[in-house]
Design a protein around this motif. Sequence first.
Motif, PDB file in Angstrom:
ATOM      1  N   ILE A  55       0.805  -1.225   0.000  1.00  0.00           N
ATOM      2  CA  ILE A  55       0.000   0.000   0.000  1.00  0.00           C
ATOM      3  C   ILE A  55       0.839   1.277   0.000  1.00  0.00           C
ATOM      4  N   SER A  56       2.150   1.159  -0.097  1.00  0.00           N
ATOM      5  CA  SER A  56       3.020   2.331   0.011  1.00  0.00           C
ATOM      6  C   SER A  56       2.988   3.231  -1.215  1.00  0.00           C
ATOM      7  N   ASP A  57       2.559   2.708  -2.368  1.00  0.00           N
ATOM      8  CA  ASP A  57       2.689   3.466  -3.614  1.00  0.00           C
ATOM      9  C   ASP A  57       1.433   4.208  -4.059  1.00  0.00           C
ATOM     10  N   GLY A  58       0.436   4.309  -3.202  1.00  0.00           N
ATOM     11  CA  GLY A  58      -0.786   4.995  -3.611  1.00  0.00           C
ATOM     12  C   GLY A  58      -1.582   5.478  -2.420  1.00  0.00           C
ATOM     13  N   PRO A  59      -2.672   6.175  -2.679  1.00  0.00           N
ATOM     14  CA  PRO A  59      -3.521   6.629  -1.588  1.00  0.00           C
ATOM     15  C   PRO A  59      -4.283   5.463  -0.957  1.00  0.00           C
ATOM     16  N   VAL A  60      -4.555   5.605   0.327  1.00  0.00           N
ATOM     17  CA  VAL A  60      -5.358   4.619   1.038  1.00  0.00           C
ATOM     18  C   VAL A  60      -6.678   5.270   1.437  1.00  0.00           C
ATOM     19  N   ILE A  61      -7.720   4.446   1.469  1.00  0.00           N
ATOM     20  CA  ILE A  61      -9.046   4.896   1.881  1.00  0.00           C
ATOM     21  C   ILE A  61      -9.366   4.156   3.171  1.00  0.00           C
ATOM     22  N   LEU A  62      -9.722   4.916   4.205  1.00  0.00           N
ATOM     23  CA  LEU A  62      -9.945   4.321   5.503  1.00  0.00           C
ATOM     24  C   LEU A  62     -10.927   5.157   6.309  1.00  0.00           C
ATOM     25  N   GLY A  63     -11.455   4.538   7.343  1.00  0.00           N
ATOM     26  CA  GLY A  63     -12.357   5.242   8.239  1.00  0.00           C
ATOM     27  C   GLY A  63     -11.589   6.059   9.255  1.00  0.00           C
ATOM     28  N   ARG A  64     -12.290   6.955   9.939  1.00  0.00           N
ATOM     29  CA  ARG A  64     -11.652   7.849  10.906  1.00  0.00           C
ATOM     30  C   ARG A  64     -10.990   7.097  12.046  1.00  0.00           C
ATOM     31  N   VAL A  65     -11.653   6.067  12.587  1.00  0.00           N
ATOM     32  CA  VAL A  65     -11.083   5.323  13.715  1.00  0.00           C
ATOM     33  C   VAL A  65      -9.802   4.611  13.289  1.00  0.00           C
ATOM     34  N   THR A  66      -9.814   4.014  12.109  1.00  0.00           N
ATOM     35  CA  THR A  66      -8.608   3.354  11.594  1.00  0.00           C
ATOM     36  C   THR A  66      -7.509   4.380  11.365  1.00  0.00           C
ATOM     37  N   PHE A  67      -7.863   5.536  10.803  1.00  0.00           N
ATOM     38  CA  PHE A  67      -6.901   6.620  10.600  1.00  0.00           C
ATOM     39  C   PHE A  67      -6.259   7.015  11.928  1.00  0.00           C
ATOM     40  N   ASP A 116     -18.264   9.947   1.030  1.00  0.00           N
ATOM     41  CA  ASP A 116     -18.830   8.689   0.552  1.00  0.00           C
ATOM     42  C   ASP A 116     -17.878   8.044  -0.450  1.00  0.00           C
ATOM     43  N   VAL A 117     -18.292   6.929  -1.024  1.00  0.00           N
ATOM     44  CA  VAL A 117     -17.448   6.181  -1.963  1.00  0.00           C
ATOM     45  C   VAL A 117     -17.070   7.042  -3.169  1.00  0.00           C
ATOM     46  N   ASP A 118     -18.050   7.682  -3.788  1.00  0.00           N
ATOM     47  CA  ASP A 118     -17.772   8.493  -4.978  1.00  0.00           C
ATOM     48  C   ASP A 118     -16.806   9.635  -4.674  1.00  0.00           C
ATOM     49  N   ASP A 119     -16.989  10.271  -3.525  1.00  0.00           N
ATOM     50  CA  ASP A 119     -16.114  11.366  -3.102  1.00  0.00           C
ATOM     51  C   ASP A 119     -14.684  10.844  -2.895  1.00  0.00           C
ATOM     52  N   ALA A 120     -14.540   9.697  -2.264  1.00  0.00           N
ATOM     53  CA  ALA A 120     -13.213   9.110  -2.029  1.00  0.00           C
ATOM     54  C   ALA A 120     -12.515   8.801  -3.353  1.00  0.00           C
ATOM     55  N   VAL A 121     -13.242   8.225  -4.293  1.00  0.00           N
ATOM     56  CA  VAL A 121     -12.667   7.905  -5.601  1.00  0.00           C
ATOM     57  C   VAL A 121     -12.268   9.191  -6.328  1.00  0.00           C
ATOM     58  N   ALA A 122     -13.105  10.205  -6.267  1.00  0.00           N
ATOM     59  CA  ALA A 122     -12.796  11.479  -6.923  1.00  0.00           C
ATOM     60  C   ALA A 122     -11.535  12.110  -6.334  1.00  0.00           C
ATOM     61  N   ILE A 123     -11.375  12.028  -5.028  1.00  0.00           N
ATOM     62  CA  ILE A 123     -10.171  12.570  -4.392  1.00  0.00           C
ATOM     63  C   ILE A 123      -8.940  11.801  -4.849  1.00  0.00           C
ATOM     64  N   ALA A 124      -9.023  10.471  -4.864  1.00  0.00           N
ATOM     65  CA  ALA A 124      -7.887   9.658  -5.313  1.00  0.00           C
ATOM     66  C   ALA A 124      -7.520  10.019  -6.753  1.00  0.00           C
ATOM     67  N   GLU A 125      -8.517  10.167  -7.607  1.00  0.00           N
ATOM     68  CA  GLU A 125      -8.252  10.543  -9.002  1.00  0.00           C
ATOM     69  C   GLU A 125      -7.632  11.931  -9.098  1.00  0.00           C
TER      70      GLU A 125
END
Length: 160
Positions: free
Chosen positions: A37-49, A81-90
């Motif tokens: 997971i070192s080479d890209g963005p990760v998507i996670l919840g606040r507690v995990t963060f 949400d999912v779409d927002d997370a994907v848009a940020i990664a893009e």
Amino acid sequence: MELVSVAAVAENGVIGRDGELPWPSIPADKRQYRERISDGPVILGRVTFESMRDDLPGTAQIVLSRSRREFDVETAYHASDVDDAVAIAESLGADRAYVIGGGGIYDLFQPAVDRMVLSRISGEYEGDTYFPEWDPDEWELANRTEYEAFTLEEWVRAPR
């Protein structure tokens, strides 16, 4: 954008207990996880963060949270949400993002992920967090590697 779930899962589906892994530490699994997971963005919840703040994974952290929108970490972004997370990664120029938990985040993203990389931990453990159920008919096992204390499986979504 390819979405990849990365998780360590016990035989009974448990992935956590009280915010921690319920099995003894497996250094080889931690090492392969961090390298993957070192080479890209990760998507996670606040507690995990929050649980990973001392050693944040990935090139950026996209944090899904209903209660908190700002983080005092330069590489952290809020998503609703999912779409927002994907848009940020893009927007970060990524062609792949890793979904790394917790349980609610895995569940939310399960219909959208293209690939799963699962460390299968031997044994059943008490826990309060589970990896979501998934239909094996929708997935194909692409690779399986045996290690001393776990088996690494890579699943790809079957063509629709």
